[in-house]
Design a protein around this motif. Structure first.
Motif, PDB file in Angstrom:
ATOM      1  N   GLU A  73      -1.306  19.270  -0.725  1.00 57.95           N
ATOM      2  CA  GLU A  73      -0.907  18.078  -1.689  1.00 57.95           C
ATOM      3  C   GLU A  73       0.545  17.807  -1.697  1.00 57.95           C
ATOM      4  OE1 GLU A  73      -2.887  18.179  -5.239  1.00 57.95           O
ATOM      5  OE2 GLU A  73      -4.421  17.180  -4.485  1.00 57.95           O
ATOM      6  N   GLU A  74       1.235  18.647  -1.899  1.00 54.99           N
ATOM      7  CA  GLU A  74       2.790  18.335  -1.966  1.00 54.99           C
ATOM      8  C   GLU A  74       3.493  18.447  -0.586  1.00 54.99           C
ATOM      9  OE1 GLU A  74       4.675  21.237  -4.701  1.00 54.99           O
ATOM     10  OE2 GLU A  74       2.863  21.651  -5.828  1.00 54.99           O
ATOM     11  N   THR A  76       5.234  16.836   2.585  1.00 49.61           N
ATOM     12  CA  THR A  76       5.651  15.672   3.021  1.00 49.61           C
ATOM     13  C   THR A  76       4.868  15.157   4.308  1.00 49.61           C
ATOM     14  OG1 THR A  76       7.436  16.322   4.535  1.00 49.61           O
ATOM     15  CG2 THR A  76       7.996  15.842   2.105  1.00 49.61           C
ATOM     16  N   ARG A 116       5.256  25.862  -0.393  1.00 49.81           N
ATOM     17  CA  ARG A 116       4.690  24.924  -1.078  1.00 49.81           C
ATOM     18  C   ARG A 116       3.027  25.374  -0.918  1.00 49.81           C
ATOM     19  NH1 ARG A 116       7.752  19.391   0.531  1.00 49.81           N
ATOM     20  NH2 ARG A 116       9.605  19.714  -0.684  1.00 49.81           N
TER      21      ARG A 116
END
Length: 138
Positions: A73-74, A76, A116
């Protein structure tokens, strides 16, 4: 890691410990040199037999798409593109060519992807891309 044994548990432990690759002792000299060069650049290297074994075991165990999606989800959009291509087995240089990026930019994206998503290496990230369904996005 270079070993005579390619047992699933050994491979999994090595990859979880951060190994960049896993080759069997029957790997030829030229292939071994190329593998060391790739690993030194941070690219994953797996013997074909090991790749088949990991994929078969992974497919049999099923996948948790929702959990994998949460882990991505995080990212880019650019990082998702890099992760998707990483999941298809492309090298850093091939990803750079596909996305018209420099090799350094790809390496930076991969570093952020690993951080991430909590993946220890590019092999784990490639499996995550598969689990998250990113390989079917295009």
């Amino acid at each position: 890691m270079l070993t005579a044994f390619g047992e699933g548990a050994d491979v999994t432990r090595a990859l979880r410990a951060g190994a960049s690759g896993f080759l069997l002792k029957d790997t030829g000299p030229a292939e071994l040199i190329r593998a060391v060069q790739l690993a030194a650049r941070g690219e994953p290297v797996l013997a074909p037999a090991i790749t088949r074994q990991l994929l078969e075991r992974h497919v049999r165990s099923g996948r948790d798409t929702e959990a994998a999606l949460r882990r991505t989800e995080e990212l880019t959009p650019a990082e998702r593109d890099v992760l998707r291509l990483l999941g298809t087995g492309l090298s850093n240089a091939e990803i750079a060519d596909q996305l018209y990026l420099s090799a350094g930019t790809v390496k930076a994206h991969i570093s952020r992807i690993l951080t991430r998503t909590g993946c220890a290496n590019q092999v784990q990230a490639a499996v995550l891309a598969h689990d998250a369904g990113l390989l079917t996005d295009r």
